[in-house]
Enzyme design. Sequence first.
Site, PDB file in Angstrom:
ATOM      1  N   SER A  41     -34.628  19.553  -0.823  1.00 18.65           N
ATOM      2  CA  SER A  41     -34.425  20.991  -1.004  1.00 18.65           C
ATOM      3  C   SER A  41     -35.763  21.672  -1.280  1.00 18.65           C
ATOM      4  CB  SER A  41     -33.466  21.255  -2.174  1.00 18.65           C
ATOM      5  OG  SER A  41     -34.126  21.017  -3.414  1.00 18.65           O
ATOM      6  N   SER A  43     -36.593  23.277  -4.011  1.00 20.84           N
ATOM      7  CA  SER A  43     -36.736  23.564  -5.440  1.00 20.84           C
ATOM      8  C   SER A  43     -38.129  23.289  -5.992  1.00 20.84           C
ATOM      9  CB  SER A  43     -35.711  22.755  -6.241  1.00 20.84           C
ATOM     10  OG  SER A  43     -36.024  21.374  -6.227  1.00 20.84           O
ATOM     11  N   LYS A 104     -38.290  16.713 -10.113  1.00 23.84           N
ATOM     12  CA  LYS A 104     -38.739  17.922 -10.797  1.00 23.84           C
ATOM     13  C   LYS A 104     -40.042  17.598 -11.527  1.00 23.84           C
ATOM     14  CE  LYS A 104     -34.780  19.960  -9.797  1.00 23.84           C
ATOM     15  NZ  LYS A 104     -34.681  21.027  -8.769  1.00 23.84           N
ATOM     16  N   SER A 196     -34.093  26.621  -8.558  1.00 23.91           N
ATOM     17  CA  SER A 196     -34.154  25.226  -8.980  1.00 23.91           C
ATOM     18  C   SER A 196     -33.070  24.938 -10.014  1.00 23.91           C
ATOM     19  CB  SER A 196     -35.534  24.902  -9.586  1.00 23.91           C
ATOM     20  OG  SER A 196     -35.536  23.592 -10.122  1.00 23.91           O
TER      21      SER A 196
END
Length: 248
Positions: A41, A43, A104, A196
């Site tokens: 993705s 994010s 992340k 996110s």
Amino acid sequence: MSEKVEKKESAFGETLKVIVQALLLALVIRSFLFQPFSIPSGSMMPTLLVGDYLFVSKYAYGYSRYSFPFSPDLFSGRVWAGEPKRGDIAVFRLPSDPKVDYIKRVVGLPGDRIQMINGVLHINGTAVKREQVGSFSADGSYGDAVTNAPVYRETLPNGVSYDTLDINPNSATDNTREFLVPAGHYFMMGDNRDNSADSRLAVGYVPFENLVGRAEMIFFSIGDDASPLEIWKWPTELRFGRLFEITE
């Protein structure tokens, strides 16, 4: 005839032996050294893009059950543990569904107080230094359609710097409550701050045990939602400038 049969059986046995050895070597490398990971993705834009393929070091944080294929329940906690550093890009298992991998950035360590105020990250009551360094545009092949989104360079207290996006200056996650990171847990955020799902939302605090590894290097990158197997698209879609780029 028997001699020919014996030679064929011997050749087949040698081939099978080589295949088994190669599979075992790949399993060892994937379990203990490096695991490939693809970005699903947008994010982590602008740092990581959809179509980036990374090497994730498994040894960086030591080993837990989630370091191994199928996550066998052999032990709890971590062995040969190495503490994550603030600013690391880490792959982890989603606390609410450990079958799912997320990627992340580590922004909060155990005991930290984390809060977003008017789009600015605050750690332990102090605003993280940030300055606008440009803008970023991308079509949907990067994960999200973005036009001239401001790019801010953040510098954490330990000196780690990286770029973030602020697509919407008044998004729901630009102002949050203060989060107190529990012992043995970490606070994770995406660099694409307004798009996110991270510790500000349903992801929550990430247990140390759930960390899989640290992102180290982009070894392949291709755009337009193309598969690496679509070799005929390489001349136009391969992002040569991102190949072998160290993640930061």
